[in-house]
Scaffold this motif. Structure first.
Motif, mmCIF file in Angstrom:
data_model
loop_
_atom_site.group_PDB
_atom_site.id
_atom_site.type_symbol
_atom_site.label_atom_id
_atom_site.label_comp_id
_atom_site.label_asym_id
_atom_site.label_seq_id
_atom_site.Cartn_x
_atom_site.Cartn_y
_atom_site.Cartn_z
ATOM 1 N N ILE A 136 0.832 -1.210 0.000
ATOM 2 C CA ILE A 136 0.000 0.000 0.000
ATOM 3 C C ILE A 136 0.866 1.259 0.000
ATOM 4 O O ILE A 136 0.673 2.151 -0.821
ATOM 5 C CB ILE A 136 -0.939 0.008 1.223
ATOM 6 C CG1 ILE A 136 -1.852 -1.221 1.194
ATOM 7 C CG2 ILE A 136 -1.756 1.299 1.252
ATOM 8 C CD1 ILE A 136 -2.715 -1.331 2.421
ATOM 9 N N GLN A 137 1.848 1.308 0.892
ATOM 10 C CA GLN A 137 2.632 2.547 1.051
ATOM 11 C C GLN A 137 4.006 2.207 1.621
ATOM 12 O O GLN A 137 4.147 1.281 2.428
ATOM 13 C CB GLN A 137 1.918 3.536 1.989
ATOM 14 C CG GLN A 137 2.611 4.859 2.164
ATOM 15 C CD GLN A 137 2.556 5.703 0.909
ATOM 16 O OE1 GLN A 137 1.504 5.840 0.298
ATOM 17 N NE2 GLN A 137 3.694 6.227 0.490
ATOM 18 N N THR A 138 5.043 2.961 1.142
ATOM 19 C CA THR A 138 6.380 2.872 1.726
ATOM 20 C C THR A 138 6.597 4.104 2.599
ATOM 21 O O THR A 138 6.390 5.237 2.147
ATOM 22 C CB THR A 138 7.450 2.793 0.636
ATOM 23 O OG1 THR A 138 7.202 1.639 -0.171
ATOM 24 C CG2 THR A 138 8.840 2.712 1.240
ATOM 25 N N ILE A 139 7.023 3.870 3.828
ATOM 26 C CA ILE A 139 7.130 4.940 4.820
ATOM 27 C C ILE A 139 8.615 5.285 5.024
ATOM 28 O O ILE A 139 9.464 4.395 5.132
ATOM 29 C CB ILE A 139 6.509 4.519 6.168
ATOM 30 C CG1 ILE A 139 5.047 4.097 5.969
ATOM 31 C CG2 ILE A 139 6.603 5.654 7.162
ATOM 32 C CD1 ILE A 139 4.174 5.214 5.459
ATOM 33 N N SER A 140 8.921 6.587 5.063
ATOM 34 C CA SER A 140 10.260 7.062 5.428
ATOM 35 C C SER A 140 10.105 8.162 6.458
ATOM 36 O O SER A 140 9.033 8.781 6.580
ATOM 37 C CB SER A 140 11.019 7.580 4.205
ATOM 38 O OG SER A 140 10.338 8.683 3.644
ATOM 39 N N HIS A 148 19.601 5.526 12.037
ATOM 40 C CA HIS A 148 19.076 4.162 11.949
ATOM 41 C C HIS A 148 17.751 4.164 12.703
ATOM 42 O O HIS A 148 17.708 4.429 13.900
ATOM 43 C CB HIS A 148 20.034 3.130 12.560
ATOM 44 C CG HIS A 148 19.582 1.723 12.359
ATOM 45 N ND1 HIS A 148 19.583 1.110 11.123
ATOM 46 C CD2 HIS A 148 19.083 0.808 13.235
ATOM 47 C CE1 HIS A 148 19.115 -0.126 11.237
ATOM 48 N NE2 HIS A 148 18.805 -0.331 12.527
ATOM 49 N N PHE A 149 16.677 3.859 11.982
ATOM 50 C CA PHE A 149 15.339 3.943 12.547
ATOM 51 C C PHE A 149 14.697 2.553 12.583
ATOM 52 O O PHE A 149 14.990 1.692 11.727
ATOM 53 C CB PHE A 149 14.459 4.896 11.730
ATOM 54 C CG PHE A 149 15.046 6.280 11.596
ATOM 55 C CD1 PHE A 149 15.032 7.152 12.669
ATOM 56 C CD2 PHE A 149 15.623 6.700 10.402
ATOM 57 C CE1 PHE A 149 15.574 8.413 12.552
ATOM 58 C CE2 PHE A 149 16.158 7.958 10.275
ATOM 59 C CZ PHE A 149 16.141 8.826 11.359
ATOM 60 N N HIS A 182 -6.214 -5.719 9.666
ATOM 61 C CA HIS A 182 -6.403 -5.307 8.271
ATOM 62 C C HIS A 182 -5.080 -5.042 7.545
ATOM 63 O O HIS A 182 -4.965 -5.300 6.362
ATOM 64 C CB HIS A 182 -7.256 -4.031 8.228
ATOM 65 C CG HIS A 182 -8.550 -4.156 8.965
ATOM 66 N ND1 HIS A 182 -9.591 -4.962 8.543
ATOM 67 C CD2 HIS A 182 -8.977 -3.573 10.119
ATOM 68 C CE1 HIS A 182 -10.605 -4.861 9.396
ATOM 69 N NE2 HIS A 182 -10.251 -4.016 10.370
ATOM 70 N N PHE A 183 -4.104 -4.498 8.286
ATOM 71 C CA PHE A 183 -2.851 -4.097 7.644
ATOM 72 C C PHE A 183 -1.674 -4.567 8.474
ATOM 73 O O PHE A 183 -1.782 -4.757 9.697
ATOM 74 C CB PHE A 183 -2.783 -2.574 7.506
ATOM 75 C CG PHE A 183 -3.977 -1.986 6.792
ATOM 76 C CD1 PHE A 183 -4.057 -2.010 5.415
ATOM 77 C CD2 PHE A 183 -5.032 -1.433 7.520
ATOM 78 C CE1 PHE A 183 -5.155 -1.462 4.777
ATOM 79 C CE2 PHE A 183 -6.126 -0.904 6.882
ATOM 80 C CZ PHE A 183 -6.198 -0.910 5.503
ATOM 81 N N SER A 184 -0.529 -4.724 7.792
ATOM 82 C CA SER A 184 0.705 -5.135 8.479
ATOM 83 C C SER A 184 1.827 -4.154 8.099
ATOM 84 O O SER A 184 1.785 -3.518 7.037
ATOM 85 C CB SER A 184 1.102 -6.558 8.059
ATOM 86 O OG SER A 184 1.368 -6.615 6.670
ATOM 87 N N LEU A 185 2.816 -4.028 8.994
ATOM 88 C CA LEU A 185 3.955 -3.122 8.794
ATOM 89 C C LEU A 185 5.235 -3.941 8.778
ATOM 90 O O LEU A 185 5.487 -4.721 9.705
ATOM 91 C CB LEU A 185 4.006 -2.078 9.906
ATOM 92 C CG LEU A 185 5.154 -1.080 9.826
ATOM 93 C CD1 LEU A 185 4.995 -0.167 8.612
ATOM 94 C CD2 LEU A 185 5.215 -0.239 11.104
ATOM 95 N N LEU A 186 6.074 -3.725 7.724
ATOM 96 C CA LEU A 186 7.321 -4.462 7.582
ATOM 97 C C LEU A 186 8.483 -3.469 7.590
ATOM 98 O O LEU A 186 8.528 -2.548 6.770
ATOM 99 C CB LEU A 186 7.330 -5.254 6.275
ATOM 100 C CG LEU A 186 8.637 -5.992 5.942
ATOM 101 C CD1 LEU A 186 8.938 -7.051 7.017
ATOM 102 C CD2 LEU A 186 8.556 -6.644 4.572
ATOM 103 N N ASP A 187 9.410 -3.640 8.559
ATOM 104 C CA ASP A 187 10.621 -2.815 8.622
ATOM 105 C C ASP A 187 11.631 -3.355 7.609
ATOM 106 O O ASP A 187 12.112 -4.484 7.723
ATOM 107 C CB ASP A 187 11.190 -2.849 10.035
ATOM 108 C CG ASP A 187 12.294 -1.810 10.218
ATOM 109 O OD1 ASP A 187 12.778 -1.259 9.196
ATOM 110 O OD2 ASP A 187 12.671 -1.516 11.380
ATOM 111 N N THR A 219 13.403 2.626 6.073
ATOM 112 C CA THR A 219 12.069 2.718 5.501
ATOM 113 C C THR A 219 11.266 1.504 5.939
ATOM 114 O O THR A 219 11.825 0.494 6.413
ATOM 115 C CB THR A 219 12.114 2.777 3.962
ATOM 116 O OG1 THR A 219 12.712 1.580 3.469
ATOM 117 C CG2 THR A 219 12.888 4.009 3.482
ATOM 118 N N ALA A 220 9.936 1.598 5.808
ATOM 119 C CA ALA A 220 9.036 0.503 6.153
ATOM 120 C C ALA A 220 7.944 0.425 5.106
ATOM 121 O O ALA A 220 7.615 1.429 4.447
ATOM 122 C CB ALA A 220 8.444 0.697 7.546
#
Length: 805
Positions: A505-509, A521-522, A535-540, A545-546
């Motif tokens: 869906i989206q790449t986060i920075s 380093h985040f 509903h949604f999952s987050l991958l580091d 970025t995630a």
């Protein structure tokens, strides 16, 4: 009689000519030929009778004859001349009758003028023999030549002078300098009159000349320009091959001795002394030194150099190309306390050395230059010269950043005081201890606001603040982790209703205002409040970025069209700081290819209409237009009411020129006088008869009474002018209050002349004298133009009679 060599020559020439002419005369007088100038017939010789004709060759006459009698040239003779004078001889051609004369009987030719061979070498003439009685030609006309015999009367001349030559000094013997040539106007084919030889009259000690060619050469090998730079040599040219009696001419030849580099440079002194203050900046000129060279031109070009190592390090020497002086300048800062006197060995050498004269010696010279350093009161010096300091941004106010140190370089070693130039630290972020030079923080630091600070530190003597030194100090603010990471932008994503699990869906920075030395380093994870999210999952992704993916099969935007996903971001510290950002996910309708069609009704409507900013701008424009329309309507209504009020008054004001009196009552075109009359006279006319109106049964007025009711130009005591006064006052008030109209200097009407005039009227029409005996009845017979005037006067006389009775 001429004596000497020249007289002898004249005698020999005359004798030669006489012998030649006598032989020719004997030949012509003893032989009879067929005619003048005809060849001898061999048959005549065989028969025993010899008849010989003249063979015309040429006559000779010597030039520059100075005798008093005409010079005998020659004789012409015809074979038919029997000596009885029956033949007449004539000549024609060059000089005939002027220079050359002929005896008509004898044929003798004489020269009557002095001839010059250098001007004309020969003359061509023609001879004739005619019968004296019949003037007929006895012999054909024959041509002969009289040649002017040359004598040595012209001396040699140097026509190309004056002569100027040059030769290099120290040239070997026999070096050619130049060539001179003399010309002789005499005949080069006759004798030796034009044969010229050359010799040296003056200057033979240094130069010689070739007798035949005139080439001048050196006679010595030690010509020295420094001793004598020019010579005047007199060359003589003699004709007659130099024999006795020859003529001669001379010329002066100037020979310039040119310079060669045969002299080395020499310093006039073996030692030079200069002094300079120790504070002189680098590049300051200490002094000038010049070596002398006897040569000239480029042979005097020199270069200077410092020979000792100490001098090379401390001083620099350059050559002034115009004066050939050595310019000594400071190359390194001087210090009186370190060394008071510097000794420099300076060498001068020629720039261009002629290898032919190397054996004369070395073309260089040396001298000693002593430079004395003068002591001055110097400002303090910062030691060490490092200008970089560092401090943590979380340092407390008053924390020591670093210490600067300055010392007095003078032997007195006075105490030093420190200060900060506040023009470089206007916010007073740093302070300095005046005695120790310790720099401390004066305010809380923030690296994210200003990571570097450049300040100027002043060091001065405690008892003499004019001796100030400045040092630029750069302070670097070291970063500490005091800012949490944040999402780079307020992220919004869209997902189709029929999305499948695992769809990206989206790449986060994120961004972080801190700058750790090891780099950023985040770490990404869902916030605790989103732990129950299915509903949604987050991958580091581990590269700061995630990625957000779908976790279920399909969505229903009728049930829920927007999802808010909180994301927790943590940096690497120390200390580790974190923040929570929200990702907005909208559920959208898509077509079969996955292209988004609409996300929700609200979003669809907003996209189909204008943005809020555009709507506000449109409303403001409409409002401005409405206000403008209302303002225009209001102004029009106000203007209309103002015009109506002025029309009701039925009065008009006029600004007139002072030099225009107007046309009077008869001038009905310029002004409408009825408007002014209607206010007081016409109202009296209408109301004076009890309000009866003609044509409605009332009694009609006679013309005389109506004419009498018109305004008169003399003020009557019973007239009331308050109406005009009030009108004028109202107009003045309106003009004073209205700023948009020009000022009216005067208001003038033509209904009356004014009041309280001390001078009576001058008009004869307005005469009220009861004693007037004039009868104006005759005006009625003057025609229609005077009918009104007659009515006025007739009416006026009637009223006067009534009043008198």
């Amino acid at each position: 009689m001429a004596t000497g060599p020249q007289g002898f020559l004249w005698t020999m020439l005359l004798l030669f000519c006489a012998i030649q002419e006598l032989g020719a005369w004997a030949m012509h007088t003893s032989v009879e030929g067929p005619g003048l100038g005809q060849p001898v017939d061999p048959a005549l010789l065989a028969s025993g009778r010899v008849k010989r004709g003249w063979v015309w060759n040429q006559f000779f006459v010597v030039e520059e004859y100075t005798g008093t009698e005409p010079l005998y040239v020659g004789k012409i003779h015809s074979d038919s001349d029997e000596g009885d004078g029956s033949i007449k001889y004539t000549i024609s051609g060059e000089g005939a009758g002027t220079i050359f004369l002929i005896d008509e009987i004898t044929g003798d030719i004489h020269a009557t003028e002095r001839l010059d061979r250098e001007q004309k070498t020969f003359y061509t003439l023609r001879a004739q023999a005619r019968d004296r009685q019949t003037d007929q030609l006895l012999e054909p006309e024959s041509e002969f030549i009289i040649k002017v015999q040359d004598i040595n009367d012209s001396e040699p001349r140097f026509l190309e002078g004056p002569y100027i030559g040059s030769v290099a000094e120290l040239s070997p013997i026999g070096t050619s300098v130049m060539q001179v040539m003399a010309s002789d106007a005499d005949d080069p084919t006759y004798g030796s009159s034009a044969r010229v030889v050359y010799s040296v009259l003056e200057g033979e000690q240094h130069f010689t000349v070739d007798g035949k060619t005139g080439v001048i050469r050196t006679a010595v090998a030690d010509l020295d320009r420094e001793t004598q730079d020019r010579y005047e040599v007199v060359i003589r040219a003699t004709d007659m091959a130099g024999q006795l009696g020859g003529l001669s001419g001379s010329t002066t030849v100037t020979i310039v001795v040119t310079d060669v580099n045969d002299n080395p440079p020499r310093f006039p002194q073996k030692m030079y002394q200069f002094s300079i203050v120790e504070t002189a900046p680098v590049g300051t000129v200490i002094g000038r030194v010049k070596a002398e060279d006897s040569d000239i031109g480029e042979n005097t070009d020199m270069t200077y150099q410092v020979k000792d190592e100490e001098g090379v390090e401390m001083f620099k020497v350059t050559t002034d190309s115009n004066t050939q002086e050595a310019v000594i300048t400071v190359q390194k800062p001087l210090d009186y306390e370190s060394k008071k006197v510097h000794t420099v060995v300076l060498e001068a050498l020629n720039k261009f050395v002629d290898p032919r004269f190397v054996d004369l010696g070395t073309f260089r010279d040396q001298t000693i230059v002593r430079v004395s350093v003068l002591d001055v009161d110097e400002p303090p010096e910062f030691r060490p010269p490092s200008n970089l300091m560092e401090v943590q941004e979380d340092a407390h106010v008053g924390s020591v950043v670093g210490v600067v140190t300055a010392l007095d370089p003078d032997t007195a070693n006075r105490p030093i005081r420190y200060a900060i130039d506040r023009s470089t630290d206007a916010e007073m972020i740093f302070d300095i201890d005046a005695n120790t030079g310790a720099i401390v923080t004066g305010k809380v630091l923030d690296r994210e606001t200003a990571g570097w600070h450049n300040i100027t530190v002043l060091a001065m003597e405690a008892d003499n603040h004019s001796q100030v030194s400045r040092a630029l100090l750069r302070i670097r603010i070291l970063d500490v982790n005091d800012n949490p990471p944040e999402l780079a932008t307020p992220y919004e994503a869209a997902v189709c209703e029929d999305a499948k699990p695992g769809q990206l869906i989206q790449t986060i920075s994120v961004v972080d205002r801190d700058e750790p030395q090891s780099g950023h380093h985040f770490y990404f994870t869902l916030a605790p409040e989103a732990t129950n999210n299915h509903h949604f999952s987050l991958l580091d992704i581990k590269d700061n970025t995630a990625a957000v993916h779908t976790q279920r099969v399909g969505f229903n935007r009728q049930e829920q069209d927007v999802y808010l996903l909180p994301i927790l971001v943590v940096d690497s510290g120390p200390p580790a700081l974190s923040s929570t950002g929200t990702l907005t996910i909208r559920i959208c309708g898509c077509d079969s290819s996955g292209a988004i069609q609409s996300c929700n009704s609200t979003a669809y409507i907003v996209s189909a209409t204008l943005s809020p900013g555009a709507l506000i701008a449109l409303l403001v424009c409409i409002l401005i237009l409405v206000v403008l329309v209302l303002l225009i309507l209001t102004l029009k209504r106000h203007h209309k009411s103002h015009l109506t009020s002025e029309d009701d008054e039925d009065m008009r004001d006029n600004v007139i020129k002072y030099n225009d009196e107007g046309g009077g009552e008869q001038d009905t075109e310029a002004y409408d006088m009825s408007a002014l009359r209607s206010l007081y006279d016409f109202c009296e006319i209408k109301g004076g008869d009890g309000g009866e109106i003609p044509g409605e049964g009332g009694p009609s007025r006679n013309p005389a009474s109506e004419l009498h009711s018109l305004p008169q130009w003399v003020q009557s005591p019973d007239l009331d002018f308050s109406v005009f006064r009030d009108y004028i006052c109202r107009k003045v008030e309106q003009a004073d209050e209205d700023l948009s109209v020009p000022p009216y200097d005067s208001f003038q009407t033509y209904a009356f002349e004014g009041s309280d005039s001390s001078v009576p009227s001058l008009s004869s029409i307005n005469t009220w004298s009861s004693g007037s005996e004039q009868d104006f009845s005759y005006l009625g017979g003057w025609g229609p133009r005077f009918r009104q005037l007659a009515a006025l006067y007739a009416g006026r006389r009637g009223e006067e009679d009534a009043d008198a009775s």
